[in-house]
Motif scaffolding. Sequence first.
Motif, PDB file in Angstrom:
ATOM      1  N   ILE A 181      -1.706 -20.475  13.248  1.00 10.73           N
ATOM      2  CA  ILE A 181      -0.467 -19.702  13.230  1.00 10.73           C
ATOM      3  C   ILE A 181      -0.072 -19.360  14.661  1.00 10.73           C
ATOM      4  CG2 ILE A 181       0.650 -17.603  12.382  1.00 10.73           C
ATOM      5  CD1 ILE A 181      -1.529 -17.497  10.202  1.00 10.73           C
ATOM      6  N   PRO A 182       1.178 -19.626  15.062  1.00  8.95           N
ATOM      7  CA  PRO A 182       1.580 -19.339  16.451  1.00  8.95           C
ATOM      8  C   PRO A 182       1.753 -17.852  16.717  1.00  8.95           C
ATOM      9  CG  PRO A 182       3.468 -20.079  15.176  1.00  8.95           C
ATOM     10  CD  PRO A 182       2.264 -20.238  14.284  1.00  8.95           C
ATOM     11  N   GLY A 183       1.429 -17.438  17.960  1.00  9.83           N
ATOM     12  CA  GLY A 183       1.665 -16.056  18.382  1.00  9.83           C
ATOM     13  C   GLY A 183       0.819 -15.043  17.644  1.00  9.83           C
ATOM     14  N   GLU A 184       1.351 -13.825  17.508  1.00  4.76           N
ATOM     15  CA  GLU A 184       0.677 -12.788  16.735  1.00  4.76           C
ATOM     16  C   GLU A 184       0.619 -13.221  15.282  1.00  4.76           C
ATOM     17  OE1 GLU A 184      -0.583  -9.575  17.610  1.00  4.76           O
ATOM     18  OE2 GLU A 184      -0.549 -10.516  19.590  1.00  4.76           O
ATOM     19  N   ARG A 185      -0.534 -13.017  14.636  1.00  2.00           N
ATOM     20  CA  ARG A 185      -0.683 -13.505  13.259  1.00  2.00           C
ATOM     21  C   ARG A 185      -1.493 -12.539  12.413  1.00  2.00           C
ATOM     22  NH1 ARG A 185      -4.432 -16.971  16.122  1.00  2.00           N
ATOM     23  NH2 ARG A 185      -2.617 -17.311  17.455  1.00  2.00           N
ATOM     24  N   TYR A 186      -1.281 -12.672  11.090  1.00  2.00           N
ATOM     25  CA  TYR A 186      -1.977 -11.819  10.137  1.00  2.00           C
ATOM     26  C   TYR A 186      -2.000 -12.544   8.801  1.00  2.00           C
ATOM     27  CZ  TYR A 186      -3.552  -7.342   8.129  1.00  2.00           C
ATOM     28  OH  TYR A 186      -4.286  -6.345   7.545  1.00  2.00           O
ATOM     29  N   ILE A 187      -2.998 -12.245   7.978  1.00  2.78           N
ATOM     30  CA  ILE A 187      -3.086 -12.809   6.628  1.00  2.78           C
ATOM     31  C   ILE A 187      -3.211 -11.651   5.655  1.00  2.78           C
ATOM     32  CG2 ILE A 187      -4.394 -14.288   5.057  1.00  2.78           C
ATOM     33  CD1 ILE A 187      -5.266 -15.952   7.443  1.00  2.78           C
ATOM     34  N   GLU A 188      -2.422 -11.680   4.582  1.00  2.00           N
ATOM     35  CA  GLU A 188      -2.366 -10.568   3.642  1.00  2.00           C
ATOM     36  C   GLU A 188      -2.350 -11.073   2.209  1.00  2.00           C
ATOM     37  OE1 GLU A 188      -3.117  -7.735   2.526  1.00  2.00           O
ATOM     38  OE2 GLU A 188      -1.964  -6.526   3.964  1.00  2.00           O
ATOM     39  N   ASN A 189      -2.730 -10.215   1.279  1.00  2.00           N
ATOM     40  CA  ASN A 189      -2.603 -10.505  -0.139  1.00  2.00           C
ATOM     41  C   ASN A 189      -1.125 -10.549  -0.505  1.00  2.00           C
ATOM     42  OD1 ASN A 189      -2.149  -8.895  -2.938  1.00  2.00           O
ATOM     43  ND2 ASN A 189      -3.853 -10.321  -3.123  1.00  2.00           N
ATOM     44  N   ASP A 190      -0.734 -11.512  -1.358  1.00  2.00           N
ATOM     45  CA  ASP A 190       0.689 -11.690  -1.648  1.00  2.00           C
ATOM     46  C   ASP A 190       1.300 -10.511  -2.404  1.00  2.00           C
ATOM     47  OD1 ASP A 190      -0.678 -12.251  -4.009  1.00  2.00           O
ATOM     48  OD2 ASP A 190       0.570 -13.967  -4.537  1.00  2.00           O
ATOM     49  N   ALA A 191       0.567  -9.931  -3.352  1.00  4.72           N
ATOM     50  CA  ALA A 191       1.117  -8.801  -4.106  1.00  4.72           C
ATOM     51  C   ALA A 191       1.262  -7.562  -3.229  1.00  4.72           C
ATOM     52  CB  ALA A 191       0.242  -8.494  -5.316  1.00  4.72           C
ATOM     53  N   THR A 192       0.351  -7.379  -2.284  1.00  2.61           N
ATOM     54  CA  THR A 192       0.480  -6.271  -1.343  1.00  2.61           C
ATOM     55  C   THR A 192       1.737  -6.437  -0.497  1.00  2.61           C
ATOM     56  OG1 THR A 192      -1.919  -5.941  -1.232  1.00  2.61           O
ATOM     57  CG2 THR A 192      -0.617  -5.070   0.588  1.00  2.61           C
ATOM     58  N   SER A 193       1.980  -7.670  -0.046  1.00  4.07           N
ATOM     59  CA  SER A 193       3.177  -7.942   0.760  1.00  4.07           C
ATOM     60  C   SER A 193       4.449  -7.697  -0.030  1.00  4.07           C
ATOM     61  CB  SER A 193       3.150  -9.395   1.258  1.00  4.07           C
ATOM     62  OG  SER A 193       2.136  -9.594   2.204  1.00  4.07           O
ATOM     63  N   SER A 194       4.531  -8.259  -1.238  1.00  2.00           N
ATOM     64  CA  SER A 194       5.766  -8.136  -2.005  1.00  2.00           C
ATOM     65  C   SER A 194       5.984  -6.699  -2.482  1.00  2.00           C
ATOM     66  CB  SER A 194       5.775  -9.107  -3.189  1.00  2.00           C
ATOM     67  OG  SER A 194       4.582  -9.045  -3.936  1.00  2.00           O
ATOM     68  N   ASN A 207       6.104   7.039  -4.545  1.00  2.00           N
ATOM     69  CA  ASN A 207       4.977   6.170  -4.882  1.00  2.00           C
ATOM     70  C   ASN A 207       5.447   5.087  -5.849  1.00  2.00           C
ATOM     71  OD1 ASN A 207       3.368   8.089  -3.461  1.00  2.00           O
ATOM     72  ND2 ASN A 207       3.215   9.312  -5.333  1.00  2.00           N
ATOM     73  N   MET A 208       4.762   3.955  -5.845  1.00  2.00           N
ATOM     74  CA  MET A 208       5.199   2.832  -6.666  1.00  2.00           C
ATOM     75  C   MET A 208       4.041   1.902  -6.971  1.00  2.00           C
ATOM     76  SD  MET A 208       8.004  -0.089  -5.664  1.00  2.00           S
ATOM     77  CE  MET A 208       6.744  -1.238  -5.061  1.00  2.00           C
ATOM     78  N   ALA A 209       3.968   1.439  -8.218  1.00  2.00           N
ATOM     79  CA  ALA A 209       3.033   0.379  -8.600  1.00  2.00           C
ATOM     80  C   ALA A 209       3.845  -0.897  -8.757  1.00  2.00           C
ATOM     81  CB  ALA A 209       2.328   0.728  -9.901  1.00  2.00           C
ATOM     82  N   TYR A 210       3.310  -1.970  -8.234  1.00  2.00           N
ATOM     83  CA  TYR A 210       4.015  -3.258  -8.268  1.00  2.00           C
ATOM     84  C   TYR A 210       3.154  -4.280  -8.997  1.00  2.00           C
ATOM     85  CZ  TYR A 210       6.218  -7.562  -6.564  1.00  2.00           C
ATOM     86  OH  TYR A 210       6.840  -8.789  -6.482  1.00  2.00           O
ATOM     87  N   HIS A 357      12.101 -14.012  -3.267  1.00  2.00           N
ATOM     88  CA  HIS A 357      11.936 -13.920  -1.817  1.00  2.00           C
ATOM     89  C   HIS A 357      10.994 -12.797  -1.404  1.00  2.00           C
ATOM     90  CE1 HIS A 357      15.945 -16.172  -0.793  1.00  2.00           C
ATOM     91  NE2 HIS A 357      15.418 -16.616  -1.915  1.00  2.00           N
ATOM     92  N   SER A 358      10.524 -12.007  -2.363  1.00  2.00           N
ATOM     93  CA  SER A 358       9.802 -10.781  -2.005  1.00  2.00           C
ATOM     94  C   SER A 358       8.493 -11.035  -1.277  1.00  2.00           C
ATOM     95  CB  SER A 358       9.550  -9.929  -3.252  1.00  2.00           C
ATOM     96  OG  SER A 358       8.712 -10.595  -4.170  1.00  2.00           O
ATOM     97  N   VAL A 359       7.771 -12.110  -1.624  1.00  2.00           N
ATOM     98  CA  VAL A 359       6.471 -12.330  -0.972  1.00  2.00           C
ATOM     99  C   VAL A 359       6.629 -12.705   0.502  1.00  2.00           C
ATOM    100  CG1 VAL A 359       4.313 -13.625  -0.989  1.00  2.00           C
ATOM    101  CG2 VAL A 359       5.353 -12.945  -3.144  1.00  2.00           C
ATOM    102  N   PRO A 360       7.399 -13.755   0.842  1.00  2.00           N
ATOM    103  CA  PRO A 360       7.516 -14.066   2.272  1.00  2.00           C
ATOM    104  C   PRO A 360       8.226 -12.977   3.064  1.00  2.00           C
ATOM    105  CG  PRO A 360       9.035 -15.422   0.987  1.00  2.00           C
ATOM    106  CD  PRO A 360       8.126 -14.736   0.005  1.00  2.00           C
ATOM    107  N   LEU A 361       9.219 -12.309   2.458  1.00  2.00           N
ATOM    108  CA  LEU A 361       9.866 -11.207   3.167  1.00  2.00           C
ATOM    109  C   LEU A 361       8.898 -10.048   3.368  1.00  2.00           C
ATOM    110  CD1 LEU A 361      13.451 -11.060   1.607  1.00  2.00           C
ATOM    111  CD2 LEU A 361      12.864 -11.570   3.984  1.00  2.00           C
TER     112      LEU A 361
END
Length: 375
Positions: A181-194, A207-210, A357-361
């Motif tokens: 991955i170029p530059g600053e990078r991070y890896i995350e769980n998809d549901a946490t991201s979305s 507060n919210m459950a997703y 679009h929620s996961v990549p955003l």
Amino acid sequence: MESSLSDRRRVTRGAIYHCIYETDGVTTRQSLAQTLGLSLPTIYQNLAELVSDGLVRYCGEVRSTGGRRALGIEIVPDARYAVGVSVAARRLRFAAADLKFNELAYRSMDFRTAGRSAEQLAEEISPLLERFIDEACPDRSRLLGVCVAMPGLLTPERDRVLFAPTLQLTGADLTPLYNSIPGERYIENDATSSGHAEWFTRGAVGNMAYVSLEGGVGGSVLIGGSPYHGTNQRSCEFGHMCIVPGGLKCSCGKHGCFEAYCSPDRVSKDLGISLGEFFDELERHNPEFGLLWTDVLHHMAVGIANIRMAFDCDVVLGGELSQYLPPYLGLLRQFVAANDPFSDNADYVSLSVLGGHSVPLGAALHFISRFLDEI
């Protein structure tokens, strides 16, 4: 003393930037001074630095109640941007977002990732990512970072997959992918991201459950905006919550999981059709598909009611399947309410506002949030 003074200046600069950022529309120097309780010279000095850095700009005159019109001030949204990548079992998605979380670019493609090693994923995804960045936002000096989101449990260091049955990556070392991955990078769980993206889009309050209804079923809980990870980084794996003891077999190897009954695969892959084809048949009143869908909704309601009992907050349904749920939301709420002793309508259940679009955003939001926290 100098360090303390620098910290104070940074806090003041950050407060001014956030006040402009959170203003609906434009603001003025006088309004900033009044809201923050700062002197106009302090406002002038910090604004000069923010303008020089390209983070805010003057945007013409603003109406006033009397005297000379004041100069308007606003954020420069595209002063920085971040990129998110969603790695799902059968699809890749890329999104770029600016500082105000406006989507700058998006791309989705069929791409089978399940069964590939981390080395293979790195080799195949890297050129696609580089091309996306070059086409979407070629000025790399404004790139905050790239976050890759994937369905699976990760170590706190984000260097290894603890559990990822849909990708068949359990136990994999993610170093090759991370290094590609170029530059600053991070890896995350998809549901946490979305989940984070949905919370942020809805006003960043409460507060919210997703519940993520993608290839499998995942989830996250945002408490005041902070994701709850749990003691062992295994929180909110809603898909592997048992809702039917001894029931259908799940991808995790156990029986009766939420995912086994409500995964999008149950109404598409298992039938050898696409989600769109399934819902087309549903609209044609196909009786076999109608029975299956009613069963999915009943079991989904059980899972949602359990989540509501555990966290007592709004529940948002996102992911690929959620895009087909609007016509059935009322019925689903009825089923949820039937399992909830405290509610007659379950209006706390809602659907994603970001859709597919929620996961990549949400992945891109990782670096946008970090920038806002650190400025």
